[in-house]
Design a protein around this motif. Structure first.
Motif: not given
Length: 596
Positions: A379-408
């Motif tokens: 459950x913890x792993x899924x919760x932590x991965x939710x926004x990174x996965x969503x943000x990489x599929x739908x970057x319009x919905x999630x900031x690049x910071x919760x998407x974990x794209x630092x310096x990318x």
């Protein structure tokens, strides 16, 4: 470059601004390749002093003095104390939320004053940006007294949790029988967690400034998990942050990030090494093979493989090697003084690496399989991965910071273009704690030509990244007389309007443009914004918008990322190809003609 004297571009300041924009971009990009921003080393010294004295010494003194884990000068007494770890996280959140950690000072576009944050967040009437329109009770774009109360209360509850003495628990004593410092009382963390969320739903700027995507989960773990589970959850958190950042570097963007970052590093004194990161300086300043190696071996590989090793390794020497690699990794990033200057974040992560994986190794009962329930782990792993996965599929919905794209390098970005004299209208916005950055430099005694060239160095920096080539292509297409216009890098410019930015284009998207337009009232054709969204992980394109502040969106489309990374920053062969998917109808033709 001297201590007090910067390395200003070697141009004739009286005639340089009369050159075509392409020529200016070429000159400034070549200068950046050798000298970066050319910042005097005195500025870097100020940042180092801030990190050493305010952040590190101040944080350790407070954490040890309030938890009985001192004395602060004896590192062996406190480095592995759980309450010190908790309080250093709280201290970091507090400084980030106030605005004196990341995105502070002249390297982040704050010249006078050097602090944003609380100057905006604690001031009624300033611009507020909600993250999602559909969230009830978050409408409007003006900060109210209620918003200020939420924010100030958030700071107060963080301070209370930071200063309160520790509290022992049975789970802690079972794991560490000799521990006398305890942990931060869970009840004191409930209010900060709730206020983190409420402030963020009312204003995404506060949430991102306080780095809620990383520290909010940590505070939640502190509040609800027994000790051993808390430590393992913290390991999952830091590993997912690393992995997200590493995976996001798989695309074509990141190689373009490394050369200008190395060029801007005050710890890299050798011009020859800086030039070696470009293919054929000064004729071709696309990334070289060395830059690609540094990006994907020194960067991507380290961030993907080493965290996995640390999470699962039970061998002490392998763990120590992994810890050493990640500490060096974060110290290297710190040494480059990246724009937005997240120095405190990198220092904290270096410490967390040691604390979590050396202080509480997997071989000592703190492995990922030692959590009290596998369902809790999942459950913890899924919760932590939710926004990174969503943000990489739908970057319009999630900031690049919760998407974990630092310096990318894969960021939503924008350039602002003002018709001659129109930028000054921004200074009429009421309740704004600072002026335009150009005017901040004038107030510091800079001559107008020097101030303007200094600001144009930031758009040259943007041109050295993949998005910059596409954004400049749009400007050349839509504004024939662009050489006469004022062009600004939006990441820098929006800092003076909302008090924070960390390379996140969602902080200067249509919502900010509409908020500014409602206060200023630009005429059609006076303020044109070219804005591009991050590249989704499953596509080879980036979607853009061309926005007239007075008219709204006037064009949408996309470009191929491969086209953007394959050209010189100054576009010597003209704009890269774009595919237009929508244009404003002919009813607005007179205004559209003004920008063509």
């Amino acid at each position: 470059m001297g201590f007090k004297t910067g390395n200003f571009p070697p141009v004739d300041t009286q005639t340089f601004l009369d050159l075509p924009l392409r020529d200016r971009i070429r000159t400034l990009a070549l200068h950046w390749a050798e000298y970066g921003f050319g910042t005097p080393k005195m500025i870097h010294t100020i940042y180092v002093a801030k990190v050493l004295v305010l952040y590190m010494l101040g944080g350790v003194v407070i954490a040890t003095a309030t938890s009985g884990s001192g004395p602060f000068w004896d590192v062996t007494q406190w480095w592995n104390q759980p309450i010190v770890y908790q309080k250093l996280v709280l201290w970091t959140v507090l400084l980030e939320a106030i605005g004196v950690a990341g995105s502070w000072g002249p390297l982040a576009g704050k010249f006078k004053p050097m602090t944003g944050g609380a100057r905006y967040f604690a001031r009624p009437g300033t611009i507020r940006l909600r993250p999602w329109r559909r969230v009830p009770l978050t409408g409007g774009d003006t900060r109210t007294a209620f918003d200020v109360i939420l924010y100030v209360t958030f700071l107060a509850t963080l301070t209370l949790a930071l200063l309160a003495p520790g509290h022992t628990t049975p789970a802690l004593l079972q794991a560490l029988p000799d521990n006398t410092s305890g942990l931060v009382r869970p009840v004191l963390l409930i209010a900060p967690v709730v206020l983190y969320v409420l402030c963020g739903l009312r204003d995404k700027t506060i949430f991102l400034a306080a780095r809620g995507e990383q520290y909010l989960p940590a505070l939640m773990f502190f509040a609800v998990l027994p000790f051993t589970d808390m430590i393992i959850a913290a390991k999952l958190l830091i590993v997912i942050v690393w992995l997200g950042a590493g995976v996001s570097k798989f695309g074509k963007h990141f190689t373009n990030v490394v050369p200008p970052m190395i060029s801007n590093s005050p710890s890299m004194p050798f011009t020859a090494i800086k030039r070696a990161h470009y293919r054929d300086f000064p004729r071709d300043i696309r990334p070289s093979g060395l830059a690609s190696f540094m990006a994907h071996v020194g960067g991507t590989t380290v961030e993907v493989i080493t965290p996995v090793v640390l999470l699962f390794a039970t061998n002490r020497w392998l763990t120590l090697a992994g810890v050493a690699v990640m500490v060096i990794f974060h110290l290297f990033i710190t040494s480059t003084f990246p724009l937005a200057v997240p120095l405190e974040w990198n220092i904290l992560f270096a410490y967390l690496t040691v604390f979590l994986f050396v202080g509480f190794p997997s071989s000592g009962g703190y492995g990922v399989f030692d959590m009290s329930s596998p369902w809790l782990t999942a459950a913890i792993a899924a919760g932590l991965l939710f926004f990174p996965v969503l943000g990489n599929l739908r970057p319009d919905l999630v900031s690049f910071l919760p998407s974990m794209r630092q310096y990318a390098g894969n960021w939503a970005s924008a350039l602002w273009a003002f018709a001659p004299g129109a930028e000054a209208k921004l200074n009429t916005i009421a309740h704004r704690p600072s002026l335009n950055q150009f005017d901040q430099l004038l107030a510091m005694g800079y001559a107008p030509e020097i101030a303007e060239i200094t600001m144009q160095q930031t758009i040259a920096w943007r041109s050295m990244h993949s998005q910059g080539r596409g954004l400049f292509s749009l400007l050349y297409k839509h504004i024939p007389d662009l050489d006469r216009w004022t062009v600004r890098e939006a990441e820098f410019a929006c800092n003076s309007l909302i008090g924070f930015n960390f390379g996140d284009g969602h902080l200067h998207n249509r919502d900010l443009i509409d908020a500014v337009q409602a206060r200023v009232g630009f005429e059609p054709g006076e303020w044109i914004v070219v804005w591009v969204e991050s590249q989704p992980v499953h596509r080879d394109t980036q979607s853009y918008q061309v926005i007239d502040a007075a008219l709204g969106v006037i064009e949408r489309g996309f470009w191929q990322v491969a086209d953007a990374v394959d050209v010189q920053p100054w576009l010597p062969d003209g704009p890269i190809p774009h595919t237009v998917t929508w244009r404003r109808d002919h009813d607005s033709e007179p205004a559209v003609r003004a920008i063509r």
